[in-house]
Design a protein around this motif. Sequence first.
Motif, PDB file in Angstrom:
ATOM      1  N   LEU A  85       6.067 -10.705  -5.039  1.00  0.00           N
ATOM      2  CA  LEU A  85       5.928 -10.601  -3.597  1.00  0.00           C
ATOM      3  C   LEU A  85       6.442 -12.005  -3.394  1.00  0.00           C
ATOM      4  O   LEU A  85       6.343 -12.818  -3.949  1.00  0.00           O
ATOM      5  CB  LEU A  85       4.639 -10.355  -3.168  1.00  0.00           C
TER       6      LEU A  85
ATOM      7  N   GLU B 208     -10.582  -0.620   4.444  1.00  0.00           N
ATOM      8  CA  GLU B 208      -9.410   0.331   4.917  1.00  0.00           C
ATOM      9  C   GLU B 208      -8.507   0.494   3.738  1.00  0.00           C
ATOM     10  O   GLU B 208      -8.136  -0.808   2.920  1.00  0.00           O
ATOM     11  CB  GLU B 208      -8.921  -0.399   5.958  1.00  0.00           C
ATOM     12  N   ASN B 209      -7.715   1.562   3.630  1.00  0.00           N
ATOM     13  CA  ASN B 209      -7.145   1.668   2.309  1.00  0.00           C
ATOM     14  C   ASN B 209      -5.719   2.513   2.917  1.00  0.00           C
ATOM     15  O   ASN B 209      -5.222   3.618   2.458  1.00  0.00           O
ATOM     16  CB  ASN B 209      -7.493   2.497   1.384  1.00  0.00           C
ATOM     17  N   PRO B 210      -5.044   1.832   4.094  1.00  0.00           N
ATOM     18  CA  PRO B 210      -4.075   2.590   4.635  1.00  0.00           C
ATOM     19  C   PRO B 210      -2.568   2.470   3.948  1.00  0.00           C
ATOM     20  O   PRO B 210      -2.142   1.813   3.218  1.00  0.00           O
ATOM     21  CB  PRO B 210      -3.928   1.781   6.073  1.00  0.00           C
ATOM     22  N   LYS B 211      -2.066   3.716   4.238  1.00  0.00           N
ATOM     23  CA  LYS B 211      -0.651   3.803   3.610  1.00  0.00           C
ATOM     24  C   LYS B 211       0.201   3.302   5.010  1.00  0.00           C
ATOM     25  O   LYS B 211       0.576   4.275   5.899  1.00  0.00           O
ATOM     26  CB  LYS B 211      -0.281   5.294   3.507  1.00  0.00           C
TER      27      LYS B 211
ATOM     28  N   HIS C 159      -1.492  -2.970   6.645  1.00  0.00           N
ATOM     29  CA  HIS C 159      -2.491  -3.141   6.385  1.00  0.00           C
ATOM     30  C   HIS C 159      -3.048  -4.883   6.603  1.00  0.00           C
ATOM     31  O   HIS C 159      -2.241  -5.611   6.350  1.00  0.00           O
ATOM     32  CB  HIS C 159      -2.907  -2.953   4.778  1.00  0.00           C
TER      33      HIS C 159
ATOM     34  N   ARG D  83       0.661  -6.698   6.124  1.00  0.00           N
ATOM     35  CA  ARG D  83       1.419  -6.276   4.910  1.00  0.00           C
ATOM     36  C   ARG D  83       1.704  -4.778   5.102  1.00  0.00           C
ATOM     37  O   ARG D  83       0.638  -4.103   5.192  1.00  0.00           O
ATOM     38  CB  ARG D  83       1.116  -7.010   3.762  1.00  0.00           C
TER      39      ARG D  83
ATOM     40  N   THR E   8       2.116  -1.349   3.032  1.00  0.00           N
ATOM     41  CA  THR E   8       1.725  -1.218   1.654  1.00  0.00           C
ATOM     42  C   THR E   8       2.616  -0.102   1.025  1.00  0.00           C
ATOM     43  O   THR E   8       2.485   0.435   0.045  1.00  0.00           O
ATOM     44  CB  THR E   8       0.389  -0.439   1.725  1.00  0.00           C
ATOM     45  N   ILE E   9       3.712   0.250   1.992  1.00  0.00           N
ATOM     46  CA  ILE E   9       4.779   1.325   1.508  1.00  0.00           C
ATOM     47  C   ILE E   9       5.856   0.531   1.188  1.00  0.00           C
ATOM     48  O   ILE E   9       6.463   0.537  -0.080  1.00  0.00           O
ATOM     49  CB  ILE E   9       5.435   2.338   2.515  1.00  0.00           C
ATOM     50  N   THR E  10       6.232  -0.525   1.961  1.00  0.00           N
ATOM     51  CA  THR E  10       7.648  -1.312   1.839  1.00  0.00           C
ATOM     52  C   THR E  10       7.399  -2.599   1.190  1.00  0.00           C
ATOM     53  O   THR E  10       8.378  -3.437   0.820  1.00  0.00           O
ATOM     54  CB  THR E  10       8.239  -1.406   2.970  1.00  0.00           C
ATOM     55  N   HIS E  11       6.070  -3.181   1.154  1.00  0.00           N
ATOM     56  CA  HIS E  11       5.626  -4.345   0.623  1.00  0.00           C
ATOM     57  C   HIS E  11       6.238  -5.484   1.808  1.00  0.00           C
ATOM     58  O   HIS E  11       6.138  -6.621   1.328  1.00  0.00           O
ATOM     59  CB  HIS E  11       6.140  -4.758  -0.563  1.00  0.00           C
TER      60      HIS E  11
END
Lengths: 413, 92
Positions: free
Chosen positions: B2, B46-49, B52, B70, B72-75
Amino acid sequence: MATTTRRRTVELPEHPDFLWTARVTPKKVYDVIIIGGGGHGLSTAYYLAKNHGITNIAVLEKGWLAGGNMARNTTVIRSNYLWDESAGIYEHSLKLWENLEEEVGYEMFFSQRGVMSLAHSVSDLRAKARNYHANKINDIDSEWLTPEQVKEIAPIVNINPDVRYPVLGATYQPRGGIAKHDWVAWGYAKAAADMGVDIIQGCEVTGFDIRDGKVHGVKTNLGPIAAQKVGMVAAGHSSVLANLAGFDIPIQSRPLQALVSELLEQVHNTVIMSGMVHVYVSQAHKGELVMGAGTDAFNSYAQRGGFHVIEHQLAAAIELFPIFERAHLLRTWGGIVDISPDASPIIGHTPVDNLFINTGWGTGGFKATPASGWTMAHTIATGEPHELNAPFSLDRFVTGHLIDEHGAAGVAH
Amino acid sequence: MLHIPCPYCGPRDETEFHYGAGANIFYPEPSSATDEEWSKFVFIRENPKGWHAERWVHSAGCRRWFNVWRNTITHEFGPTYKPFTEQPKRPA
């Protein structure tokens, strides 16, 4: 089916033809819906049918069968965990593995080549010794190895004391080993389908039908499907499902990377793990060196991680196994693992009646595939947890009865 | 790896940072919190897709903590914000 030997073979048999009926359209109603067509979901369906006579089951898989973590793990199997609760469920799993190929009638290349866990410091030695004695008390096969004995079993390990993290000793579980992950999934899928289970791929759960605190079915991209009971077996996507059902779970989803080398001659005939230098290595039947390490630090659903994590594990691998220095890296990949606060799984009830959860296997779920399904099936069929999974309830994070396997498992799992 | 936008130093490599998990977790009232509330504070994150809100510390740089959105799918990184300041809106 081709070879049935448990010895390693260089050539694998041809990929099989279709093993189960590719039903595209789900029925309107099932007795049980299992969300997740990975190893644990398939084994849950298999044991529901085999042990409990429930065969009107749909396994819903949003991608393709066993294409998530079941296709991305490093296939290590062992049961030498520290705490009694973990020893109970993982040892049950290992015993199931030992008869699984015969039971389901399908080759899985289960190979009990032993699993060795290295110690590199005084505190590491003490933790490993504690683990070794705990295993003995729980009747789990465990041996204590000196560096020289490590070298006898695995001649390619560097036991030179003059390195940054010398090998000072190891625990060894001879009954541990590896299996061929995709064949495990196919075996369970075929055996479950033969008993009447519907395996529905490309079917994503988008919501739940919950009335008066009780689940009555699921909403999917293929329409609503009703069921008396629903089991969520979705690994890294468990939080997404739990939130759709209206509750929170103590899970964080993180990338866990693994890698293989090019095909090499067989040089490494056991599984070696080192929690301290962050690497574990086995050699696959075809000849690839299979390595894994720790998770990437951050939450992610992207099935990829940073290359600096790979670099770190390769540095450790080359110090432990100098002959790997000139091996070429063939492929790396990442899976999304479901990390729980105590590094132990959650299998049991949820706040919603008739909705059950199986998650939190984190970085080490493959070895548990049989027992995870066995206990989840019992929980769904009877409405109560099996004695082996009762300690792994969701409410332990309120009662405080944690099963802390961080120390025992290290990072390598 | 990252590329993390430290609000104090600018974008730097991930290896300079340590991750601090979900942001905006507040300590419960100790004298009155129930077991469930303690459990939520200690264990539930929380642990969202998707987007975040999370904490990072620039440990090999300015050594300061900050919060950032940030994906969490695309970073992909969204806006950063300092601890105990108003959280920017979740990016679309």
